[in-house]
Design a protein around this motif. Structure first.
Motif, PDB file in Angstrom:
ATOM      1  N   ASP A   1      -4.391   9.532  -6.699  1.00 28.82           N
ATOM      2  CA  ASP A   1      -4.137   8.450  -7.651  1.00 28.82           C
ATOM      3  C   ASP A   1      -4.111   8.943  -9.099  1.00 28.82           C
ATOM      4  N   SER A   2      -4.913   9.961  -9.399  1.00 27.79           N
ATOM      5  CA  SER A   2      -5.026  10.426 -10.789  1.00 27.79           C
ATOM      6  C   SER A   2      -4.299  11.738 -11.043  1.00 27.79           C
TER       7      SER A   2
ATOM      8  N   HIS B   1       4.176   9.125 -10.003  1.00 30.52           N
ATOM      9  CA  HIS B   1       3.536   8.634 -11.223  1.00 30.52           C
ATOM     10  C   HIS B   1       4.446   8.807 -12.441  1.00 30.52           C
TER      11      HIS B   1
ATOM     12  N   ALA C   1       3.153  13.202  -5.446  1.00 32.42           N
ATOM     13  CA  ALA C   1       2.480  12.074  -6.077  1.00 32.42           C
ATOM     14  C   ALA C   1       2.687  12.090  -7.593  1.00 32.42           C
TER      15      ALA C   1
ATOM     16  N   GLU D   1       0.810  -1.223   0.000  1.00 39.54           N
ATOM     17  CA  GLU D   1       0.000   0.000   0.000  1.00 39.54           C
ATOM     18  C   GLU D   1       0.844   1.274   0.000  1.00 39.54           C
TER      19      GLU D   1
ATOM     20  N   PRO E   1      -5.762   7.288  -2.642  1.00 43.70           N
ATOM     21  CA  PRO E   1      -6.790   7.501  -3.668  1.00 43.70           C
ATOM     22  C   PRO E   1      -6.979   8.947  -4.088  1.00 43.70           C
TER      23      PRO E   1
ATOM     24  N   ASP F   1      -6.744  11.465   2.719  1.00 42.31           N
ATOM     25  CA  ASP F   1      -6.131  10.703   1.631  1.00 42.31           C
ATOM     26  C   ASP F   1      -7.183   9.958   0.823  1.00 42.31           C
ATOM     27  N   ARG F   2      -8.178   9.439   1.523  1.00 42.59           N
ATOM     28  CA  ARG F   2      -9.194   8.603   0.880  1.00 42.59           C
ATOM     29  C   ARG F   2     -10.426   9.393   0.452  1.00 42.59           C
TER      30      ARG F   2
ATOM     31  N   VAL G   1       1.777   3.442  -1.965  1.00 41.14           N
ATOM     32  CA  VAL G   1       1.521   4.118  -3.238  1.00 41.14           C
ATOM     33  C   VAL G   1       0.740   5.388  -2.908  1.00 41.14           C
TER      34      VAL G   1
END
Length: 369
Positions: A44-45, A125, A121, A36, A41, A319-320, A38
């Motif tokens: 994430d994008s 990526h 982040a 985990e 969420p 974060d979520r 990473v």
């Protein structure tokens, strides 16, 4: 769900009871902690292309350019690969030296809400490596990993990585700082590139490299491995946005919890007691599957140990992207003046900022019903 409506005009309470954080006692195996590592969420994008620099803050545009070069320079770098320079060195120069001549890491220095985590982040990526060869986590998550695996196993696990990103590097615990500094030294020796962020207090903005000076001093011998990248600006969470919403009533919060699939409902004092029974490394798992957190009777946090646990929970919820609907006191009154002026003030300001953002996200749970 019943089709009737209460006299107050609020949505009816659904038949299904909401979830409860206090009923959860998650157990997280060590291998999950590694897998985990990473970007969460919420990030994430994100990419460099989705970061919108403030036109009045040229340091933000410069930060994007430097980080893009940093990521490009990691092509083939790290353990198990031919190393290249980290700041856009040409191929000829890369071939001329077995190791990069510059720092092996970047430190993003700036205040709350200027987009440091977004940029960190984006770096993760953009780095040309498979996810298993790059790691992203907060300082607390990294110390939790050492606690779960042991120091030597953590070194072995992360030494094969190309990049380690550490968000919210904590400067208020000397023991943990020395532990992580030693760990990072081992990883640098193994060829792992580093990137880290920390925070400048809102009241310290404009006073030069306050956070950077703290960071470089605390990591002692590792300071030579970091290039400091200053990012100026105001908290984007408050940039052009309305003030944080006032708390709702107990009835509004309760009805929203019952009417929202995947929502939890807990009394704030009981939740604080429950957090003391769950290790902070498990707070992420504590929130698994939640669509909203509903809290009644929010009141001032009674002591510093409880406050620090709440900070970790706030980070995991943020974060979520889990909205937080609450009754009682507004979130900017959670911590006493003594706490906000003490050694952990950076954490408390961050928690207030993040909980305020999540409270804004939760307004629709009541207004749309």
């Amino acid at each position: 769900m019943s089709s009737s409506t209460s006299a107050s005009g609020l949505a009816p309470i659904a038949d299904a009871a909401p979830l409860s954080l206090c009923a959860r006692e998650p157990h997280v195996p060590a291998d999950r902690l590694v897998a985990e590592m990473v970007p969460p969420p919420r990030f994430d994008s994100v990419r460099f292309s989705t970061y919108i620099p403030d036109p009045n803050q040229p340091s933000q545009t410069e930060a994007v350019q430097v980080l893009e070069s940093f990521a490009a320079g990691l092509d083939g770098a790290g353990a198990g690969g031919a190393k290249r320079g980290l700041f856009g060195f040409g191929k000829a120069r890369a071939k001329a030296a077995k190791a990069p001549a510059g720092p092996r890491g970047l430190y993003l220095d700036g205040g709350y809400g200027v987009g440091k985590t977004h940029l960190l982040a984006s770096l993760w990526h953009a780095t040309p490596a498979e996810p298993a060869k790059k790691a992203f986590g907060t300082f607390v998550e990294l110390t939790n990993l050492v606690g779960a695996l042991g120091f030597q196993q953590t070194v072995q696990t992360l030494s094969g990585h190309r990049l380690l990103c550490i968000d919210e590097f904590e400067l208020d615990d000397p023991g943990d700082t020395v532990l992580v500094s030693t760990l990072l030294g081992k990883l640098v020796d193994a060829g792992v590139a580093l990137a880290a962020t920390s925070n400048t207090l809102p009241g310290k903005l404009g006073e030069g490299r306050f956070a950077a000076a703290d960071f470089l001093r605390e990591i002692q011998g590792l300071s030579a491995h970091f290039r400091t990248l200053r990012i100026d600006g105001e908290d984007y969470r408050h940039r052009g946005l309305p003030e944080a919403p006032a708390p709702f009533t107990d009835e509004q919060v309760t009805r929203a919890a019952h009417a929202t699939e995947g929502a939890s409902l807990d009394a704030f004092p009981q939740l604080l007691e429950h957090l003391a029974k769950v290790h902070p490394s498990r707070y992420g798992a504590l929130t698994d599957g939640l669509k909203a957190v509903c809290l009644t009777d929010v009141r001032p946090v009674p002591d510093q140990s409880t406050a620090l646990r709440l900070v970790v929970l706030a980070d995991r919820l943020y974060d979520r992207e889990v909205p937080v609907l609450a009754s009682g006191l507004p979130f900017d009154r959670l911590f006493s003046e003594e706490m906000l002026n003490g050694g952990y003030r950076k954490k408390y300001f961050r928690a207030i900022s993040r909980l305020t953002a999540l409270a804004r996200d939760a307004k629709g749970l009541v207004e749309e019903r």
